[in-house]
Design a protein around this motif. Sequence first.
Motif, PDB file in Angstrom:
ATOM      1  N   LEU A 115       0.689  -1.326   0.045  1.00 37.56           N
ATOM      2  CA  LEU A 115      -0.215  -0.006  -0.022  1.00 37.56           C
ATOM      3  C   LEU A 115       0.757   1.289  -0.095  1.00 37.56           C
ATOM      4  CD1 LEU A 115      -2.926  -1.055   2.530  1.00 37.56           C
ATOM      5  CD2 LEU A 115      -2.718  -1.330   0.064  1.00 37.56           C
ATOM      6  N   ASP A 116       2.253   1.143   0.325  1.00 40.14           N
ATOM      7  CA  ASP A 116       2.936   2.406   0.337  1.00 40.14           C
ATOM      8  C   ASP A 116       3.288   2.763  -1.132  1.00 40.14           C
ATOM      9  OD1 ASP A 116       4.516  -0.054   0.199  1.00 40.14           O
ATOM     10  OD2 ASP A 116       6.258   0.897   0.553  1.00 40.14           O
ATOM     11  N   HIS A 117       2.921   1.758  -2.256  1.00 40.05           N
ATOM     12  CA  HIS A 117       3.060   2.231  -3.482  1.00 40.05           C
ATOM     13  C   HIS A 117       1.885   2.949  -4.120  1.00 40.05           C
ATOM     14  CE1 HIS A 117       6.845  -0.865  -4.287  1.00 40.05           C
ATOM     15  NE2 HIS A 117       6.943   0.061  -3.340  1.00 40.05           N
ATOM     16  N   ALA A 118       0.911   3.076  -3.264  1.00 36.12           N
ATOM     17  CA  ALA A 118      -0.273   3.614  -3.784  1.00 36.12           C
ATOM     18  C   ALA A 118      -0.663   5.011  -3.301  1.00 36.12           C
ATOM     19  CB  ALA A 118      -1.574   2.805  -3.239  1.00 36.12           C
ATOM     20  N   ILE A 119      -1.383   5.783  -4.161  1.00 37.70           N
ATOM     21  CA  ILE A 119      -1.918   6.990  -3.662  1.00 37.70           C
ATOM     22  C   ILE A 119      -3.035   6.797  -2.635  1.00 37.70           C
ATOM     23  CG2 ILE A 119      -3.116   9.427  -4.446  1.00 37.70           C
ATOM     24  CD1 ILE A 119      -1.374   9.006  -7.196  1.00 37.70           C
ATOM     25  N   LYS A 120      -2.838   7.197  -1.305  1.00 29.18           N
ATOM     26  CA  LYS A 120      -4.069   7.126  -0.686  1.00 29.18           C
ATOM     27  C   LYS A 120      -4.828   8.439  -0.018  1.00 29.18           C
ATOM     28  CE  LYS A 120      -4.167   6.104   4.626  1.00 29.18           C
ATOM     29  NZ  LYS A 120      -3.142   5.704   5.913  1.00 29.18           N
ATOM     30  N   GLN A 121      -6.158   8.170  -0.244  1.00 24.40           N
ATOM     31  CA  GLN A 121      -7.062   9.180   0.080  1.00 24.40           C
ATOM     32  C   GLN A 121      -8.159   8.761   1.119  1.00 24.40           C
ATOM     33  OE1 GLN A 121      -8.507  11.316  -3.847  1.00 24.40           O
ATOM     34  NE2 GLN A 121      -7.810   9.346  -4.708  1.00 24.40           N
ATOM     35  N   VAL A 122      -8.363   9.537   2.039  1.00 21.48           N
ATOM     36  CA  VAL A 122      -9.207   9.093   3.114  1.00 21.48           C
ATOM     37  C   VAL A 122     -10.405   9.992   3.342  1.00 21.48           C
ATOM     38  CG1 VAL A 122      -9.259   8.604   5.685  1.00 21.48           C
ATOM     39  CG2 VAL A 122      -7.170   8.242   4.397  1.00 21.48           C
ATOM     40  N   LYS A 123     -11.460   9.391   3.465  1.00 19.29           N
ATOM     41  CA  LYS A 123     -12.909  10.253   3.551  1.00 19.29           C
ATOM     42  C   LYS A 123     -13.615   9.799   4.862  1.00 19.29           C
ATOM     43  CE  LYS A 123     -15.521  11.245   0.305  1.00 19.29           C
ATOM     44  NZ  LYS A 123     -16.542  11.189  -0.882  1.00 19.29           N
ATOM     45  N   GLY A 124     -13.736  10.699   5.803  1.00 16.41           N
ATOM     46  CA  GLY A 124     -14.530  10.371   6.899  1.00 16.41           C
ATOM     47  C   GLY A 124     -13.606   9.785   7.755  1.00 16.41           C
ATOM     48  N   THR A 125     -13.913   8.530   8.425  1.00 10.48           N
ATOM     49  CA  THR A 125     -13.390   7.701   9.279  1.00 10.48           C
ATOM     50  C   THR A 125     -12.335   6.591   8.567  1.00 10.48           C
ATOM     51  OG1 THR A 125     -14.758   5.934   9.323  1.00 10.48           O
ATOM     52  CG2 THR A 125     -15.398   7.314  10.762  1.00 10.48           C
ATOM     53  N   TYR A 157      -7.074   3.253  -2.124  1.00  7.57           N
ATOM     54  CA  TYR A 157      -5.701   3.224  -2.223  1.00  7.57           C
ATOM     55  C   TYR A 157      -5.561   3.067  -3.768  1.00  7.57           C
ATOM     56  CZ  TYR A 157      -4.710   2.123   2.557  1.00  7.57           C
ATOM     57  OH  TYR A 157      -4.464   2.327   3.800  1.00  7.57           O
ATOM     58  N   THR A 158      -4.857   3.834  -4.583  1.00  6.28           N
ATOM     59  CA  THR A 158      -4.732   3.979  -5.962  1.00  6.28           C
ATOM     60  C   THR A 158      -3.338   3.493  -6.343  1.00  6.28           C
ATOM     61  OG1 THR A 158      -6.504   5.558  -6.397  1.00  6.28           O
ATOM     62  CG2 THR A 158      -4.932   5.215  -8.215  1.00  6.28           C
ATOM     63  N   PHE A 159      -3.351   2.370  -7.001  1.00  4.01           N
ATOM     64  CA  PHE A 159      -2.007   1.885  -7.605  1.00  4.01           C
ATOM     65  C   PHE A 159      -2.242   2.505  -9.147  1.00  4.01           C
ATOM     66  CE2 PHE A 159      -2.501  -1.118  -4.324  1.00  4.01           C
ATOM     67  CZ  PHE A 159      -1.193  -1.272  -3.618  1.00  4.01           C
ATOM     68  N   LEU A 160      -1.061   3.506  -9.415  1.00  5.57           N
ATOM     69  CA  LEU A 160      -0.996   4.027 -10.671  1.00  5.57           C
ATOM     70  C   LEU A 160      -0.424   3.032 -11.695  1.00  5.57           C
ATOM     71  CD1 LEU A 160       0.602   7.643  -9.837  1.00  5.57           C
ATOM     72  CD2 LEU A 160      -1.626   6.984 -10.678  1.00  5.57           C
ATOM     73  N   PHE A 161      -1.376   2.625 -12.775  1.00  2.00           N
ATOM     74  CA  PHE A 161      -1.218   1.407 -13.688  1.00  2.00           C
ATOM     75  C   PHE A 161      -1.203   1.860 -14.953  1.00  2.00           C
ATOM     76  CE2 PHE A 161      -2.616  -2.846 -15.321  1.00  2.00           C
ATOM     77  CZ  PHE A 161      -1.596  -3.585 -14.739  1.00  2.00           C
TER      78      PHE A 161
END
Length: 254
Positions: A115-125, A157-161
């Motif tokens: 997951l450290d290779h992914a862009i992380k976006q958090v919404k709410g909790t 978590y977005t893995f750029l592909f």
Amino acid sequence: MSTRPSGQDRPADPAAPARDGAADRVLSTAPLQSDSTQAVTRTFEQRFPGIHVDAVRVTPMTGIYEVQVGMDLLYTDAQVDYVLQGSMIDAHARRDLTAERLEALQQVAFGSLPLDHAIKQVKGTGARKVALFEDPNCGYCKQLHRTLEDVDNVTVYTFLFPILTPDSATRSRNIWCAADPAKAWKAWMLDGQEPAKAECDTPIQDNLALGRKLNVQGTPALFFADGTRVNGALPLEALKKKLDALGQEPAPAG
């Protein structure tokens, strides 16, 4: 062979090849390392040079073996004189045993993803979790992100592909190397705001290798915390229903 899922963008020439009854009619869950299955493996690879057999399993049909080649399933007799492609159906329980097997093969332990290779976006909790494989030029990915705007309490978590167009890799690099990758990704996917040129070390090649290993052939591909996956953009109600069903944090790998 596999068919193209709806709601998913795929490259024109994908590199990868393309699922209740009595217990005695259930396909075995692992390769049976017996003389017979090993013999089927050897003979199959001799009959079809260049084809690597990943696994051979016994089936409920006497004398018929399941042959796994990548994410494709074939069926053959012990001598590999005949090879069948299609679905094996349990006629008593009305179950598609091939579909069940393919679904099991596609499951991925969420905790095993880097997951450290992914862009992380958090919404709410951020309690519910989903990992996405996405190309910045994927129209269905942009549609999915518009849908996610109406979903709360989720971590994405977005893995750029980048697999779709020549500039997908460049745009992916610029987004990953931005001062705030999550902000740059959202601005591009939702508003079409071009990311500024930026350079740094990226995990993109690792993401491409991971996607090939997981048989990701198009974008978006969604991986949920319960190990299941969906190929293609889900409509809002289906996505909410899936996330609501998760209910707990994914277990760590190992």
